[in-house]
Design a protein around this motif. Sequence first.
Motif, PDB file in Angstrom:
ATOM      1  N   LEU A 181       0.829  -1.198   0.000  1.00 31.77           N
ATOM      2  CA  LEU A 181       0.000   0.000   0.000  1.00 31.77           C
ATOM      3  C   LEU A 181       0.867   1.253   0.000  1.00 31.77           C
ATOM      4  O   LEU A 181       0.634   2.180  -0.783  1.00 31.77           O
ATOM      5  CB  LEU A 181      -0.941  -0.007   1.205  1.00 31.77           C
ATOM      6  N   ALA A 182       1.870   1.294   0.851  1.00 32.10           N
ATOM      7  CA  ALA A 182       2.768   2.450   0.911  1.00 32.10           C
ATOM      8  C   ALA A 182       3.492   2.641  -0.419  1.00 32.10           C
ATOM      9  O   ALA A 182       3.641   3.772  -0.902  1.00 32.10           O
ATOM     10  CB  ALA A 182       3.771   2.281   2.047  1.00 32.10           C
TER      11      ALA A 182
ATOM     12  N   ARG B  57       1.032   4.080  -3.002  1.00 34.55           N
ATOM     13  CA  ARG B  57       0.743   5.491  -2.722  1.00 34.55           C
ATOM     14  C   ARG B  57       1.895   6.401  -3.142  1.00 34.55           C
ATOM     15  O   ARG B  57       1.682   7.485  -3.658  1.00 34.55           O
ATOM     16  CB  ARG B  57       0.479   5.693  -1.231  1.00 34.55           C
ATOM     17  N   GLN B  58       3.115   5.960  -2.880  1.00 31.64           N
ATOM     18  CA  GLN B  58       4.268   6.824  -3.117  1.00 31.64           C
ATOM     19  C   GLN B  58       4.800   6.765  -4.545  1.00 31.64           C
ATOM     20  O   GLN B  58       5.244   7.780  -5.078  1.00 31.64           O
ATOM     21  CB  GLN B  58       5.399   6.455  -2.161  1.00 31.64           C
TER      22      GLN B  58
ATOM     23  N   ARG C 164       1.080   6.176  -8.116  1.00 31.36           N
ATOM     24  CA  ARG C 164      -0.137   6.904  -7.773  1.00 31.36           C
ATOM     25  C   ARG C 164      -1.307   6.631  -8.728  1.00 31.36           C
ATOM     26  O   ARG C 164      -2.440   6.457  -8.275  1.00 31.36           O
ATOM     27  CB  ARG C 164       0.191   8.401  -7.707  1.00 31.36           C
TER      28      ARG C 164
ATOM     29  N   TYR D 175      -2.732   3.248  -7.861  1.00 33.44           N
ATOM     30  CA  TYR D 175      -3.382   3.348  -6.554  1.00 33.44           C
ATOM     31  C   TYR D 175      -4.757   4.017  -6.690  1.00 33.44           C
ATOM     32  O   TYR D 175      -5.758   3.499  -6.192  1.00 33.44           O
ATOM     33  CB  TYR D 175      -2.486   4.129  -5.596  1.00 33.44           C
ATOM     34  N   SER D 176      -4.814   5.126  -7.396  1.00 37.64           N
ATOM     35  CA  SER D 176      -6.086   5.839  -7.567  1.00 37.64           C
ATOM     36  C   SER D 176      -7.101   4.990  -8.330  1.00 37.64           C
ATOM     37  O   SER D 176      -8.278   4.956  -7.975  1.00 37.64           O
ATOM     38  CB  SER D 176      -5.852   7.156  -8.310  1.00 37.64           C
TER      39      SER D 176
ATOM     40  N   LEU E  58      -8.491   2.377  -6.063  1.00 36.95           N
ATOM     41  CA  LEU E  58      -9.433   2.969  -5.112  1.00 36.95           C
ATOM     42  C   LEU E  58     -10.794   3.177  -5.767  1.00 36.95           C
ATOM     43  O   LEU E  58     -11.830   2.849  -5.191  1.00 36.95           O
ATOM     44  CB  LEU E  58      -8.909   4.313  -4.602  1.00 36.95           C
TER      45      LEU E  58
ATOM     46  N   LEU F  63      -8.626  -2.312  -4.389  1.00 36.45           N
ATOM     47  CA  LEU F  63      -7.392  -2.141  -3.614  1.00 36.45           C
ATOM     48  C   LEU F  63      -7.298  -3.138  -2.464  1.00 36.45           C
ATOM     49  O   LEU F  63      -6.280  -3.813  -2.298  1.00 36.45           O
ATOM     50  CB  LEU F  63      -7.269  -0.710  -3.094  1.00 36.45           C
TER      51      LEU F  63
END
Length: 118
Positions: free
Chosen positions: A32-33, A36-37, A40, A43-44, A47, A52
Amino acid sequence: MKLTYRDENGYLIPDLIAPDSPAVGPWGMRRLAHLRQHQRPIYSGMLMTRTLNEHLEEIDRAAEEMTELLMTQLAEREGVTEQLKAEDQMAWVQAMNSIRNRAEEIVLAELIYTEGRC
């Protein structure tokens, strides 16, 4: 995806539902980290499509299985046995810590920090 809105003091506010917190372990949280980093857009997208949590749970499960398998294989290959544990506990602990660290590095490289696992 169809959004609905509510009126609050003349402003239209989208009715967004936050995703449930993932019930994952340390491997899923590392993934997850990383998403996110460093990834992106992926990740989006996850979501928005609500995939996710499922992805993080799968990564966590696969990482645990892979770690255990690698540790078993490395211990067999290097001769780290129960006999060594009985004869020299400190040497056994040192060898197993080394094996665990190497197995975790492989899992990080192959499952957690890879771009192809989405």
